[in-house]
Structure formats: C-alpha cells, structure tokens
Design a protein around this motif. Structure first.
Motif, PDB file in Angstrom:
ATOM      1  N   UNK A 244      32.997   0.944  27.419  1.00 12.05           N
ATOM      2  CA  UNK A 244      32.751   2.295  27.930  1.00 12.05           C
ATOM      3  C   UNK A 244      34.034   3.101  28.210  1.00 12.05           C
ATOM      4  N   UNK A 245      35.119   2.711  27.572  1.00 13.72           N
ATOM      5  CA  UNK A 245      36.345   3.514  27.604  1.00 13.72           C
ATOM      6  C   UNK A 245      36.687   3.982  26.195  1.00 13.72           C
ATOM      7  N   UNK A 246      37.324   5.157  26.094  1.00 10.50           N
ATOM      8  CA  UNK A 246      37.670   5.640  24.754  1.00 10.50           C
ATOM      9  C   UNK A 246      38.929   4.979  24.189  1.00 10.50           C
ATOM     10  N   UNK A 247      38.881   4.656  22.910  1.00  4.11           N
ATOM     11  CA  UNK A 247      40.078   4.260  22.169  1.00  4.11           C
ATOM     12  C   UNK A 247      40.227   5.273  21.036  1.00  4.11           C
ATOM     13  N   UNK A 248      41.344   5.984  21.066  1.00  2.00           N
ATOM     14  CA  UNK A 248      41.598   7.019  20.062  1.00  2.00           C
ATOM     15  C   UNK A 248      42.290   6.381  18.873  1.00  2.00           C
TER      16      UNK A 248
ATOM     17  N   UNK B 166      51.160   5.096  26.831  1.00  2.00           N
ATOM     18  CA  UNK B 166      50.036   4.549  27.584  1.00  2.00           C
ATOM     19  C   UNK B 166      48.687   5.088  27.153  1.00  2.00           C
ATOM     20  N   UNK B 167      48.641   5.746  25.999  1.00  2.00           N
ATOM     21  CA  UNK B 167      47.365   6.236  25.470  1.00  2.00           C
ATOM     22  C   UNK B 167      46.602   5.042  24.897  1.00  2.00           C
ATOM     23  N   UNK B 168      45.290   5.053  25.053  1.00  2.00           N
ATOM     24  CA  UNK B 168      44.471   3.959  24.513  1.00  2.00           C
ATOM     25  C   UNK B 168      44.343   4.121  22.997  1.00  2.00           C
ATOM     26  N   UNK B 169      45.133   3.360  22.262  1.00  2.00           N
ATOM     27  CA  UNK B 169      45.101   3.373  20.793  1.00  2.00           C
ATOM     28  C   UNK B 169      45.225   1.928  20.310  1.00  2.00           C
ATOM     29  N   UNK B 170      44.875   1.656  19.045  1.00  2.00           N
ATOM     30  CA  UNK B 170      45.154   0.312  18.519  1.00  2.00           C
ATOM     31  C   UNK B 170      46.669   0.075  18.558  1.00  2.00           C
TER      32      UNK B 170
ATOM     33  N   UNK C 121      30.111  11.490  31.672  1.00  2.00           N
ATOM     34  CA  UNK C 121      31.038  12.331  32.443  1.00  2.00           C
ATOM     35  C   UNK C 121      32.398  11.639  32.618  1.00  2.00           C
ATOM     36  N   UNK C 122      32.333  10.342  32.977  1.00  2.00           N
ATOM     37  CA  UNK C 122      33.579   9.591  33.159  1.00  2.00           C
ATOM     38  C   UNK C 122      34.306   9.431  31.831  1.00  2.00           C
ATOM     39  N   UNK C 123      33.540   9.218  30.793  1.00  2.00           N
ATOM     40  CA  UNK C 123      34.119   9.052  29.458  1.00  2.00           C
ATOM     41  C   UNK C 123      34.829  10.342  29.029  1.00  2.00           C
ATOM     42  N   UNK C 124      34.167  11.451  29.289  1.00  2.00           N
ATOM     43  CA  UNK C 124      34.738  12.774  28.977  1.00  2.00           C
ATOM     44  C   UNK C 124      36.078  12.955  29.683  1.00  2.00           C
TER      45      UNK C 124
END
Ligand SMILES: Nc1ncnc2c1ncn2[C@@H]1O[C@H](COP(=O)(O)OP(=O)(O)O)[C@@H](O)[C@H]1O
Ligand SMILES: [Mg+2]
Length: 276
Positions: A214-218, A142-146, A180-183
């Motif tokens: 505005x969400x991270x994708x690793x 469930x990690x945000x990745x491609x 802050x939320x992004x962190x």
C-alpha cells in the motif's frame, strides 16, 4: 566493443544464448508463469547480457515479465539469489527516436549525444544510461524507486519489485486500500524527486506507479528531466494533473494543482483542496 569475426566473446555469447534458450524452454515447461520466449536477442544485446554475467551482476535470466513498446522487462537473479528486473531496450522506431530526443536535448548530462551519430545504438544506449542515472538520483534522494544496480549498452539491471517473478501490481490494476494516504505519499515522493533529486518524472500516471504494501513505488524514469530542463514545468504540471485525476475519481479531496506545483518547488506551505 568491436568484435571482428568469431571472437572468444562471440562464441561465449552464443554458448550462453543456447544455455539460456534451453533453460527458458525448461522453465516454460515447468511453469506457466513465464511467457514463451519467442524472440532472440540481437548480438549486441547478447554481448551486453554476457558482460553483465561476467561482471557477476546477473546470474540467471528467466523470462519476460512484460513487453512494452520499446523495452522488455525480464526476470532474473543475481549471484546472491536476489531477484532482478532487467529492462532491455530493443527497438527504436523513428517515432520513439524523435520522442526520446526531446528529453535528452537540453540536458547537460548528455550533451555529447548527436542525432544520428553511430545510428540507433548511440541514442538507445544513452537512453538506458539516462534511466540508470535518473534512478540513481531518485534513489539517493530517498524516493521510492527500484534500486538501480548496473547498466551496459541497452540493458538496465535493477531490483525486482514484486516476488517470485510476479511484479507488484500497478496503480492501474489495484486501488490502494487507503487512497488518501497513498495520494499524499505519492505527492511526497514527487516533491522529494524535485527538491532532492532535481528531477521531474514527466510520465507519471497509474501505469508507472506500483503498489507495494500500500505504498507507491515510482518507476519508468527514462524520460525524467532535470528541473533546469526547458520542459520541466510543463511536465510537472501534467504529472500532477494526472495524479489528481486518478485520485479524484477515487473520491479523494485533491489539492489544487497550482498549490501542489508551488509546494513541490518549495514555495507554498499550505495546500488548498479543490472545491468538491
Ligand atoms: N523493477 C521492476 N520490478 C518489477 N517489475 C517491473 C520493474 N520495472 C518494470 N516492471 C514491470 O514492467 C512493466 C514495464 O516497465 P516500464 O519501465 O514501465 O517499461 P515501458 O517503458 O515499456 O513503459 C511495468 O508495468 C511493470 O509491471
Ligand atoms: Mg511504463
């Protein structure tokens, strides 16, 4: 796949290459978004692309999105019109090979890889497979990745993060609207990556995180190691320090590195902020 002389596949690959070159030339004229395709793939890469086309994974390849030191990212489309990112590993400098080996050695998933066996290809194919495998573990956790789609030899196919061939900006290029939320969201992903996928990214920084709504994708997880890997603690520490450094500069009250590390590993429940 060993091809003596000019086999059917070989000829097909050449045809495909020609069609591809023509198409890219057209694209180049039509749109300035795509860089000039100046480089021709080697035969093994061409065959790999052809194989993935035969398997109906790739329908079209457009142009280079970004060139890195060892890999190049191409924009493409699948048969349902979905946008694809093709990560193609092309070169192996001896420095890169040495660097790669550190992350593969000590990983039970790739025990069979020996330095030098079948030369360059063996290591680079393993590297591609490792990135696919890591992406799959991360995605399943469930990690945000491609989304990983397929790989063959040195070609990795994944979902395209962005739109119309334009990749989502890197954290290096844009500041999140809500730092802050992004962190916090990024740390949640690091924790999920560790606890559910059993991985440490190992090269986490503003260069390997995209900002999507505005969400991270690793991404860029080729060097990620299993938590059982002898280097995992050291790498986790570095990842967390880099995140803290980036967000500290944006004025976010970061948590203590030691607390984050323990929390990522399932220990600490309370995170203390760094004294400001
Ligand atoms: N799935 C993807 N969708 C869109 N763009 C991508 C994707 N993966 C990588 N990119 C773009 O390509 C660049 C290089 O990719 P990366 O995996 O970091 O390669 P490298 O190993 O050379 O650092 C990234 O900075 C990003 O802009
Ligand atoms: Mg990268």
């Amino acid at each position: 796949m060993l091809i003596p002389g000019r086999s059917k596949v070989d000829k097909k690959a050449e045809q495909m290459m020609r069609a591809y070159e023509e198409e890219s030339l057209m694209l180049e004229k039509r749109s300035e978004e795509f860089e000039v395709i100046e480089e021709v793939f080697d035969r093994a890469t061409l065959e790999a692309i052809y194989k993935l086309m035969q398997k109906k994974v790739i329908d079209k390849i457009y142009g280079v999105v970004k060139s890195g030191k060892e890999a190049r990212i191409y924009h493409g489309r699948g048969f349902n019109g979905e946008e694809l990112a093709l990560k193609i590993y092309l070169t192996t400098t001896s420095e890169f090979r040495k660097g790669m080996f550190k992350y593969i050695d000590g990983d039970p998933r790739f025990k069979k890889v020996k330095k030098g066996v079948r030369g360059r290809d063996n290591l680079i194919y393993t590297w591609t497979k490792k990135e696919f495998s890591n992406l799959s573990l991360a995605r399943d956790a469930g990690v945000m990745v491609p989304n990983p789609i397929a790989f063959y030899r040195n070609v990795l196919v994944m979902s395209f993060i962005g739109r119309d061939g334009v990749p989502a900006p890197l954290l290096k290029e844009v500041e999140p609207l809500n730092p802050r939320e992004f962190y916090k969201s990024l740390l949640d992903n690091v924790r999920l990556l560790y606890s559910k996928a059993g991985l440490v990214h190992g090269d986490l920084s503003e260069y390997n995180v995209m900002v999507l709504d505005d969400f991270p994708v690793i991404f860029d997880v080729s060097q990620a190691v299993l938590k059982s890997h002898p280097l995992s603690d050291e790498l986790l520490l570095r990842d967390v320090e880099r995140i803290n450094f980036y967000f500290g500069r944006l004025g976010v009250d970061t948590y203590r590195v030691e607390d984050i590390k323990r929390w990522v590993k399932g220990g600490a429940k309370i995170l203390h902020k760094n004294p400001s």
